[in-house]
Motif scaffolding. Sequence first.
Motif, PDB file in Angstrom:
ATOM      1  N   GLY A 159       0.822  -1.204   0.000  1.00 32.36           N
ATOM      2  CA  GLY A 159       0.000   0.000   0.000  1.00 32.36           C
ATOM      3  C   GLY A 159       0.853   1.251   0.000  1.00 32.36           C
ATOM      4  N   ARG A 160       0.183   2.428  -0.156  1.00 37.74           N
ATOM      5  CA  ARG A 160       0.964   3.659  -0.170  1.00 37.74           C
ATOM      6  C   ARG A 160       0.502   4.669   0.869  1.00 37.74           C
ATOM      7  NH1 ARG A 160      -2.154   5.067  -5.187  1.00 37.74           N
ATOM      8  NH2 ARG A 160      -3.104   7.106  -4.854  1.00 37.74           N
ATOM      9  N   GLY A 161      -0.519   4.334   1.662  1.00 38.36           N
ATOM     10  CA  GLY A 161      -1.039   5.311   2.598  1.00 38.36           C
ATOM     11  C   GLY A 161      -0.692   5.026   4.045  1.00 38.36           C
ATOM     12  N   GLY A 162      -0.918   3.806   4.489  1.00 40.18           N
ATOM     13  CA  GLY A 162      -0.653   3.455   5.867  1.00 40.18           C
ATOM     14  C   GLY A 162      -1.662   4.062   6.826  1.00 40.18           C
ATOM     15  N   MET A 163      -1.324   4.036   8.118  1.00 42.31           N
ATOM     16  CA  MET A 163      -2.262   4.498   9.142  1.00 42.31           C
ATOM     17  C   MET A 163      -2.431   6.016   9.132  1.00 42.31           C
ATOM     18  SD  MET A 163      -4.432   3.311  11.187  1.00 42.31           S
ATOM     19  CE  MET A 163      -3.928   1.579  11.279  1.00 42.31           C
ATOM     20  N   VAL A 164      -1.457   6.734   8.604  1.00 37.83           N
ATOM     21  CA  VAL A 164      -1.576   8.196   8.548  1.00 37.83           C
ATOM     22  C   VAL A 164      -2.812   8.597   7.751  1.00 37.83           C
ATOM     23  CG1 VAL A 164      -0.525  10.316   7.687  1.00 37.83           C
ATOM     24  CG2 VAL A 164       0.895   8.616   8.832  1.00 37.83           C
ATOM     25  N   SER A 165      -2.985   7.993   6.574  1.00 34.37           N
ATOM     26  CA  SER A 165      -4.137   8.361   5.736  1.00 34.37           C
ATOM     27  C   SER A 165      -5.439   7.825   6.312  1.00 34.37           C
ATOM     28  CB  SER A 165      -3.936   7.859   4.304  1.00 34.37           C
ATOM     29  OG  SER A 165      -3.976   6.451   4.257  1.00 34.37           O
ATOM     30  N   LYS A 166      -5.397   6.666   6.960  1.00 32.04           N
ATOM     31  CA  LYS A 166      -6.611   6.126   7.577  1.00 32.04           C
ATOM     32  C   LYS A 166      -7.076   7.041   8.707  1.00 32.04           C
ATOM     33  CE  LYS A 166      -5.750   1.320   6.376  1.00 32.04           C
ATOM     34  NZ  LYS A 166      -4.760   1.727   5.354  1.00 32.04           N
ATOM     35  N   TYR A 167      -6.136   7.501   9.506  1.00 30.15           N
ATOM     36  CA  TYR A 167      -6.486   8.398  10.605  1.00 30.15           C
ATOM     37  C   TYR A 167      -7.040   9.720  10.064  1.00 30.15           C
ATOM     38  CZ  TYR A 167      -5.908  11.658  14.481  1.00 30.15           C
ATOM     39  OH  TYR A 167      -6.122  12.620  15.433  1.00 30.15           O
ATOM     40  N   ALA A 168      -6.402  10.274   9.029  1.00 26.04           N
ATOM     41  CA  ALA A 168      -6.870  11.534   8.454  1.00 26.04           C
ATOM     42  C   ALA A 168      -8.279  11.379   7.890  1.00 26.04           C
ATOM     43  CB  ALA A 168      -5.906  12.003   7.366  1.00 26.04           C
ATOM     44  N   THR A 169      -8.505  10.277   7.166  1.00 25.73           N
ATOM     45  CA  THR A 169      -9.834  10.035   6.591  1.00 25.73           C
ATOM     46  C   THR A 169     -10.868   9.833   7.687  1.00 25.73           C
ATOM     47  OG1 THR A 169      -8.961   9.086   4.545  1.00 25.73           O
ATOM     48  CG2 THR A 169     -11.194   8.432   5.187  1.00 25.73           C
ATOM     49  N   ALA A 170     -10.544   9.013   8.685  1.00 22.66           N
ATOM     50  CA  ALA A 170     -11.492   8.705   9.755  1.00 22.66           C
ATOM     51  C   ALA A 170     -11.865   9.957  10.546  1.00 22.66           C
ATOM     52  CB  ALA A 170     -10.902   7.650  10.683  1.00 22.66           C
ATOM     53  N   THR A 171     -10.878  10.783  10.850  1.00 24.78           N
ATOM     54  CA  THR A 171     -11.133  12.008  11.606  1.00 24.78           C
ATOM     55  C   THR A 171     -12.058  12.944  10.841  1.00 24.78           C
ATOM     56  OG1 THR A 171      -8.963  11.852  12.685  1.00 24.78           O
ATOM     57  CG2 THR A 171     -10.048  13.994  12.710  1.00 24.78           C
ATOM     58  N   HIS A 172     -11.764  13.116   9.561  1.00 20.46           N
ATOM     59  CA  HIS A 172     -12.573  14.020   8.741  1.00 20.46           C
ATOM     60  C   HIS A 172     -13.994  13.501   8.565  1.00 20.46           C
ATOM     61  CE1 HIS A 172     -13.600  17.033   5.819  1.00 20.46           C
ATOM     62  NE2 HIS A 172     -13.824  16.127   4.885  1.00 20.46           N
ATOM     63  N   MET A 173     -14.127  12.208   8.304  1.00 16.76           N
ATOM     64  CA  MET A 173     -15.456  11.640   8.085  1.00 16.76           C
ATOM     65  C   MET A 173     -16.307  11.680   9.360  1.00 16.76           C
ATOM     66  SD  MET A 173     -15.826  11.009   4.949  1.00 16.76           S
ATOM     67  CE  MET A 173     -14.726  12.389   4.589  1.00 16.76           C
ATOM     68  N   ALA A 174     -15.686  11.442  10.503  1.00 14.80           N
ATOM     69  CA  ALA A 174     -16.427  11.521  11.769  1.00 14.80           C
ATOM     70  C   ALA A 174     -16.972  12.926  11.985  1.00 14.80           C
ATOM     71  CB  ALA A 174     -15.532  11.101  12.935  1.00 14.80           C
ATOM     72  N   GLN A 175     -16.203  13.931  11.582  1.00 14.51           N
ATOM     73  CA  GLN A 175     -16.675  15.314  11.681  1.00 14.51           C
ATOM     74  C   GLN A 175     -17.855  15.570  10.748  1.00 14.51           C
ATOM     75  OE1 GLN A 175     -15.778  17.862  13.767  1.00 14.51           O
ATOM     76  NE2 GLN A 175     -14.560  16.330  14.850  1.00 14.51           N
ATOM     77  N   GLN A 176     -17.956  14.761   9.686  1.00 17.41           N
ATOM     78  CA  GLN A 176     -19.065  14.883   8.742  1.00 17.41           C
ATOM     79  C   GLN A 176     -20.267  14.030   9.146  1.00 17.41           C
ATOM     80  OE1 GLN A 176     -18.748  17.170   6.228  1.00 17.41           O
ATOM     81  NE2 GLN A 176     -16.770  17.554   7.245  1.00 17.41           N
ATOM     82  N   GLY A 177     -20.173  13.362  10.303  1.00 16.73           N
ATOM     83  CA  GLY A 177     -21.293  12.564  10.790  1.00 16.73           C
ATOM     84  C   GLY A 177     -21.288  11.119  10.331  1.00 16.73           C
ATOM     85  N   ILE A 178     -20.167  10.651   9.813  1.00 16.83           N
ATOM     86  CA  ILE A 178     -20.058   9.275   9.325  1.00 16.83           C
ATOM     87  C   ILE A 178     -19.240   8.440  10.308  1.00 16.83           C
ATOM     88  CG2 ILE A 178     -19.192   7.796   7.459  1.00 16.83           C
ATOM     89  CD1 ILE A 178     -19.574  10.205   5.570  1.00 16.83           C
ATOM     90  N   ARG A 179     -19.784   7.323  10.735  1.00 19.15           N
ATOM     91  CA  ARG A 179     -19.050   6.418  11.619  1.00 19.15           C
ATOM     92  C   ARG A 179     -17.968   5.714  10.802  1.00 19.15           C
ATOM     93  NH1 ARG A 179     -21.326   0.829  14.037  1.00 19.15           N
ATOM     94  NH2 ARG A 179     -22.224   0.885  11.975  1.00 19.15           N
ATOM     95  N   VAL A 180     -16.754   5.654  11.360  1.00 15.51           N
ATOM     96  CA  VAL A 180     -15.633   5.008  10.668  1.00 15.51           C
ATOM     97  C   VAL A 180     -15.043   3.923  11.559  1.00 15.51           C
ATOM     98  CG1 VAL A 180     -13.416   5.325   9.515  1.00 15.51           C
ATOM     99  CG2 VAL A 180     -15.113   7.169   9.470  1.00 15.51           C
ATOM    100  N   ILE A 181     -14.851   2.752  10.982  1.00 16.29           N
ATOM    101  CA  ILE A 181     -14.249   1.629  11.699  1.00 16.29           C
ATOM    102  C   ILE A 181     -12.979   1.198  10.964  1.00 16.29           C
ATOM    103  CG2 ILE A 181     -14.528  -0.786  12.397  1.00 16.29           C
ATOM    104  CD1 ILE A 181     -17.532  -0.245  12.617  1.00 16.29           C
ATOM    105  N   ILE A 182     -11.878   1.124  11.686  1.00 17.63           N
ATOM    106  CA  ILE A 182     -10.625   0.569  11.153  1.00 17.63           C
ATOM    107  C   ILE A 182     -10.462  -0.811  11.756  1.00 17.63           C
ATOM    108  CG2 ILE A 182      -8.129   0.837  10.965  1.00 17.63           C
ATOM    109  CD1 ILE A 182      -8.507   3.847  11.358  1.00 17.63           C
ATOM    110  N   ALA A 183     -10.319  -1.827  10.913  1.00 19.89           N
ATOM    111  CA  ALA A 183     -10.251  -3.201  11.409  1.00 19.89           C
ATOM    112  C   ALA A 183      -9.315  -4.021  10.532  1.00 19.89           C
ATOM    113  CB  ALA A 183     -11.648  -3.825  11.448  1.00 19.89           C
TER     114      ALA A 183
END
Length: 258
Positions: free
Chosen positions: A202-226
């Motif tokens: 992959g090319r993103g790693g946990m940095v991009s997952k955290y950035a995406t999850a944080t932003h989406m949660a602010q938009q009202g979307i539940r995010v699960i990393i598993a």
Amino acid sequence: MVVKVGSNVLTREDGKLNVTRMSALVDQIAWLRAQGYDVIFVSSGAVAGGRGELSVDHRLDNVEQRQLFSAVGQVKLIGLYYDLFREWGVPVGQVLTMKENFQPGEQFNNQRACMEVMLENGVLPIVNENDTVCITELMFTDNDELSGLIAQMMGASTLILLSNIDGIFTGSPDDPASELIREVPAGTDLSHFIQKEHSQAGRGGMVSKYATATHMAQQGIRVIIANGTRPGILQALLEDRGNVPHTEFIPKHQTSSN
């Protein structure tokens, strides 16, 4: 629901596509649909698929490799998904997209309308970045960013990011002293816990997952990393989430996942 699976889940140690794991994920997504969920599936793996098909005897630069392997690999990837989902009677459709398609305007509206009509007619959208033309500034950070934009565009309630680790830890996932962070209330800063390494596939790693999850949660979307390598992970997250290792980002205006 948007489910994103990364290359590190879909590939074997030798870098080739793990068809056995692909089949298991297909079974789980078919199960989600049988439970009444509208699912959009964001799948990496095209470049890995192409690299496993070709033996190139001359030097290619990074852009040439990405274009060549993704062009060949996307055909293999969607062909495998077509055959695997067909066993469940699930028709699939391919959506290849670019970052500019998410700017307000005609392309954004057309893309959303395409996936809406697919879902309305029982077709599973399988989405990937158009790696043959998306290079340098045209690229998404990775498919984590893409899946978040899809979730926001389609008004999804949940985004599941499947990686090859259980979620976000207080230290290195390999350190026995590190603890898994299971729940992240909106507005919580975990940046000091984020490991910057990413897998070879992959090319993103946990940095991009955290950035995406944080932003989406602010938009009202539940995010699960598993962990997508865990057997039956999608079904377990829905039926017994409290006992399944994962990190869940609680949407803004929601106090608890329970």
